[in-house]
Design an enzyme around this catalytic site. Structure first.
Site, short mmCIF file in Angstrom:
data_model
loop_
_atom_site.label_atom_id
_atom_site.label_comp_id
_atom_site.label_asym_id
_atom_site.label_seq_id
_atom_site.Cartn_x
_atom_site.Cartn_y
_atom_site.Cartn_z
N ASN A 61 35.28 -11.02 -8.33
CA ASN A 61 35.86 -11.76 -9.45
C ASN A 61 37.36 -11.96 -9.26
OD1 ASN A 61 35.67 -8.92 -9.92
ND2 ASN A 61 36.18 -9.19 -12.06
N GLU A 63 40.57 -13.06 -11.42
CA GLU A 63 41.06 -13.29 -12.78
C GLU A 63 42.38 -14.05 -12.77
OE1 GLU A 63 40.89 -9.49 -14.79
OE2 GLU A 63 38.69 -9.56 -14.79
N CYS A 72 33.86 -15.48 -12.01
CA CYS A 72 33.03 -14.31 -11.71
C CYS A 72 32.73 -14.22 -10.22
CB CYS A 72 31.69 -14.41 -12.44
SG CYS A 72 31.80 -14.29 -14.23
N GLU A 74 29.90 -13.69 -8.73
CA GLU A 74 28.69 -14.41 -8.30
C GLU A 74 29.00 -15.86 -7.97
OE1 GLU A 74 29.16 -12.51 -10.93
OE2 GLU A 74 27.31 -11.63 -11.69
N CYS A 112 26.51 -13.14 -16.09
CA CYS A 112 26.79 -13.89 -17.32
C CYS A 112 26.00 -15.21 -17.32
CB CYS A 112 28.30 -14.17 -17.45
SG CYS A 112 28.88 -15.53 -16.44
N CYS A 115 26.98 -17.83 -14.65
CA CYS A 115 26.53 -17.47 -13.30
C CYS A 115 25.02 -17.69 -13.17
CB CYS A 115 26.91 -16.04 -12.96
SG CYS A 115 28.69 -15.85 -12.70
N1 THU Z 1 32.36 -10.72 -14.24
C1 THU Z 1 31.78 -10.99 -13.04
O1 THU Z 1 32.45 -11.18 -12.02
N2 THU Z 1 30.44 -11.06 -12.98
C2 THU Z 1 29.61 -10.78 -14.02
O2 THU Z 1 28.41 -10.84 -13.87
C3 THU Z 1 30.16 -10.41 -15.33
C4 THU Z 1 31.62 -10.53 -15.46
C5 THU Z 1 33.81 -10.60 -14.28
C6 THU Z 1 34.53 -11.68 -15.03
C7 THU Z 1 35.81 -10.95 -15.41
O3 THU Z 1 36.71 -11.01 -14.32
C8 THU Z 1 35.38 -9.51 -15.58
O4 THU Z 1 34.15 -9.38 -14.90
C9 THU Z 1 35.23 -9.09 -17.03
O5 THU Z 1 34.42 -9.96 -17.72
#
Ligand code: THU
Length: 162
Positions: A61, A63, A72, A74, A112, A115
């Protein structure tokens, strides 16, 4: 009114039940998670994507101070795979979250909605089911298609059905 029911299927595995290829994919997902850029959530996610020729692509991920601009793990991994290996279908995606000691967290984390939608598009694009492994400290949930995580999905067939 008729009440309808949708069933989803998945397997629950222990780590010792993973085969060598799955373990390798999991290790690459863990390594990817270590490089996550998650200064706001401190929630480090890694995803490793296996392609039909054996190529493995990973992502984590990313940010952003403008929160919605992040992405994310994925989708980072899948978009990289689909943009660099457009002729190779995706066979499997393995997803892990690690703690501050770089250990897999005990809690099972499921992708999520956005994704899931992208995994669904990738299944449709290559007309091939994608295995999804959600890894926690003790157990692994194995899905044999995104349809089990995103039933009644919106997809290209809906656009054509107008
Ligand atoms: N996140 C992911 O990378 N994958 C997921 O399946 C759920 C959430 C990340 C997004 C964000 O950077 C952090 O986790 C918190 O939501």
């Amino acid at each position: 009114m008729k009440e309808r029911e949708i069933q989803i299927r998945f397997n629950e595995l222990k780590h010792e039940e993973l085969n060598a290829d799955d373990k390798h994919l999991m290790e690459l997902a863990i390594n990817a998670a270590k490089n996550a850029y998650a200064p706001y959530s401190n929630f480090r996610v890694g995803a490793a994507v296996l392609l039909d020729d054996g190529t493995i692509v990973s992502g984590n991920n990313q940010e952003n101070a403008a929160y919605p601009s992040g992405l994310c793990a994925e989708r980072v991994a899948l978009f990289y795979a689909n943009s660099n290996y457009p002729d190779n279908s995706v066979e499997c995606i393995t997803i892990v979250v690690i703690d501050s000691d770089d250990k897999i967290i005990p809690h099972l984390v499921s992708p999520c909605g956005s994704c899931r939608q992208v995994i669904s598009e990738t299944e449709m694009r290559y007309e091939k089911r994608i295995r999804i492994l959600l890894v926690s400290e003790d157990i692994i949930m194995e899905f044999n298609s995104i349809q089990d995580l995103l039933p009644l999905s919106f997809n290209q067939k809906d656009l054509l059905a107008r």
